[in-house]
Scaffold this motif. Structure first.
Motif, PDB file in Angstrom:
ATOM      1  N   GLY A  96       0.801  -1.215   0.000  1.00 31.04           N
ATOM      2  CA  GLY A  96       0.000   0.000   0.000  1.00 31.04           C
ATOM      3  C   GLY A  96       0.834   1.265   0.000  1.00 31.04           C
ATOM      4  O   GLY A  96       2.013   1.291   0.386  1.00 31.04           O
ATOM      5  N   SER A  97       0.194   2.334  -0.427  1.00 32.07           N
ATOM      6  CA  SER A  97       0.808   3.649  -0.547  1.00 32.07           C
ATOM      7  C   SER A  97       1.492   4.096   0.743  1.00 32.07           C
ATOM      8  O   SER A  97       1.026   3.810   1.838  1.00 32.07           O
ATOM      9  CB  SER A  97      -0.279   4.651  -0.938  1.00 32.07           C
ATOM     10  N   HIS A  98       2.592   4.806   0.586  1.00 32.87           N
ATOM     11  CA  HIS A  98       3.356   5.400   1.689  1.00 32.87           C
ATOM     12  C   HIS A  98       3.922   4.362   2.660  1.00 32.87           C
ATOM     13  O   HIS A  98       4.147   4.655   3.827  1.00 32.87           O
ATOM     14  CB  HIS A  98       2.512   6.443   2.438  1.00 32.87           C
ATOM     15  N   SER A  99       4.184   3.159   2.167  1.00 31.17           N
ATOM     16  CA  SER A  99       4.830   2.132   2.981  1.00 31.17           C
ATOM     17  C   SER A  99       6.340   2.186   2.763  1.00 31.17           C
ATOM     18  O   SER A  99       6.818   2.700   1.762  1.00 31.17           O
ATOM     19  CB  SER A  99       4.308   0.740   2.610  1.00 31.17           C
ATOM     20  N   PHE A 100       7.073   1.633   3.717  1.00 30.47           N
ATOM     21  CA  PHE A 100       8.529   1.591   3.644  1.00 30.47           C
ATOM     22  C   PHE A 100       8.972   0.165   3.933  1.00 30.47           C
ATOM     23  O   PHE A 100       8.617  -0.396   4.976  1.00 30.47           O
ATOM     24  CB  PHE A 100       9.140   2.552   4.668  1.00 30.47           C
ATOM     25  N   ALA A 115      -1.389   0.348   3.726  1.00 29.42           N
ATOM     26  CA  ALA A 115      -0.850   1.691   3.492  1.00 29.42           C
ATOM     27  C   ALA A 115      -0.196   2.236   4.753  1.00 29.42           C
ATOM     28  O   ALA A 115      -0.701   2.053   5.861  1.00 29.42           O
ATOM     29  CB  ALA A 115      -1.962   2.622   3.023  1.00 29.42           C
ATOM     30  N   GLY A 116       0.944   2.875   4.583  1.00 30.24           N
ATOM     31  CA  GLY A 116       1.631   3.530   5.690  1.00 30.24           C
ATOM     32  C   GLY A 116       2.416   2.612   6.600  1.00 30.24           C
ATOM     33  O   GLY A 116       2.921   3.047   7.633  1.00 30.24           O
ATOM     34  N   THR A 117       2.582   1.366   6.231  1.00 30.68           N
ATOM     35  CA  THR A 117       3.273   0.398   7.087  1.00 30.68           C
ATOM     36  C   THR A 117       4.781   0.484   6.904  1.00 30.68           C
ATOM     37  O   THR A 117       5.278   0.683   5.802  1.00 30.68           O
ATOM     38  CB  THR A 117       2.800  -1.037   6.758  1.00 30.68           C
ATOM     39  N   ILE A 118       5.508   0.334   7.992  1.00 32.00           N
ATOM     40  CA  ILE A 118       6.960   0.222   7.945  1.00 32.00           C
ATOM     41  C   ILE A 118       7.294  -1.236   8.229  1.00 32.00           C
ATOM     42  O   ILE A 118       7.037  -1.740   9.322  1.00 32.00           O
ATOM     43  CB  ILE A 118       7.644   1.171   8.938  1.00 32.00           C
ATOM     44  N   VAL A 119       7.829  -1.919   7.203  1.00 32.60           N
ATOM     45  CA  VAL A 119       8.142  -3.342   7.313  1.00 32.60           C
ATOM     46  C   VAL A 119       9.582  -3.495   7.783  1.00 32.60           C
ATOM     47  O   VAL A 119      10.514  -3.072   7.105  1.00 32.60           O
ATOM     48  CB  VAL A 119       7.920  -4.059   5.967  1.00 32.60           C
ATOM     49  N   VAL A 130      -0.069  -7.227   6.964  1.00 29.10           N
ATOM     50  CA  VAL A 130       0.896  -6.481   7.770  1.00 29.10           C
ATOM     51  C   VAL A 130       0.454  -5.026   7.784  1.00 29.10           C
ATOM     52  O   VAL A 130       0.148  -4.453   6.744  1.00 29.10           O
ATOM     53  CB  VAL A 130       2.326  -6.601   7.180  1.00 29.10           C
ATOM     54  N   MET A 131       0.424  -4.428   8.986  1.00 24.33           N
ATOM     55  CA  MET A 131      -0.039  -3.048   9.072  1.00 24.33           C
ATOM     56  C   MET A 131       0.623  -2.318  10.224  1.00 24.33           C
ATOM     57  O   MET A 131       0.975  -2.911  11.236  1.00 24.33           O
ATOM     58  CB  MET A 131      -1.552  -3.021   9.231  1.00 24.33           C
ATOM     59  N   GLY A 132       0.790  -1.009  10.026  1.00 31.23           N
ATOM     60  CA  GLY A 132       1.170  -0.122  11.107  1.00 31.23           C
ATOM     61  C   GLY A 132       2.648   0.137  11.288  1.00 31.23           C
ATOM     62  O   GLY A 132       3.509  -0.346  10.584  1.00 31.23           O
ATOM     63  N   ASN A 133       2.903   0.948  12.324  1.00 33.49           N
ATOM     64  CA  ASN A 133       4.240   1.285  12.781  1.00 33.49           C
ATOM     65  C   ASN A 133       4.168   1.522  14.289  1.00 33.49           C
ATOM     66  O   ASN A 133       3.611   2.534  14.699  1.00 33.49           O
ATOM     67  CB  ASN A 133       4.759   2.535  12.071  1.00 33.49           C
TER      68      ASN A 133
END
Length: 154
Positions: A96-100, A115-119, A130-133
């Motif tokens: 998703g968008s804005h993930s790293f 979206a927005g997750t830091i893996v 997988v989701m979140g930070n």
């Protein structure tokens, strides 16, 4: 100015060579990208100095960063070099968008990165959500759902 002229000017200004995905996808190094992959604009893939593999039929949204390098230890004086680690994204992964996606990550097939997750640098099992930070991994979240769809088709 047509797209070819824009791409040439962009390559000259940034040093990023053209790619088959989008004129504003920045690719550094030589990532291995499978067939049927979509990469949205303003995304970055840094594969300089490490192996970055993206499997078949992945969908990488806009504004995603996949970066094999971590320079924080060099920056603060704890190391003389930039740490570089491989990244593996298996087949049929949605990011998703804005993930790293950090150096050292391995994402199993048929997984979804919200979206927005830091893996982080770890192995994500197949069929995970997988989701979140900090990231939360719901292992096997999509396995039953995919099997149900397959059963309905047969």
């Amino acid at each position: 100015m047509n797209q070819e002229e824009f791409q040439l000017m962009f390559e000259q200004m940034t040093g990023f060579k053209g790619n088959p995905f989008h004129p504003l996808v920045w690719i550094n190094g030589e990532p291995e990208v499978g067939q049927g992959v979509y990469i949205g604009g303003m995304s970055e893939i840094n594969a300089k100095g490490a192996r970055v593999t993206i499997g078949d039929y992945c969908d990488i949204s806009s504004f995603v960063s996949i970066n094999c390098a971590d320079s924080h230890k060099k920056c603060i004086g704890l190391s003389e070099t930039i740490e570089r680690r491989d990244i593996i994204i298996e087949d049929h992964v949605f990011i998703g968008s804005h993930s790293f996606i950090k150096a050292g990550a391995k994402i199993g097939h048929h997984s979804v990165i919200a979206a927005g997750t830091i893996v982080d640098a770890r192995t994500i099992p197949p069929y995970s959500l997988v989701m979140g930070n900090p990231m939360i991994v719901k292992e096997g979240y999509y396995k039953g759902k995919i099997q149900e769809v397959g059963d309905e088709k047969n």
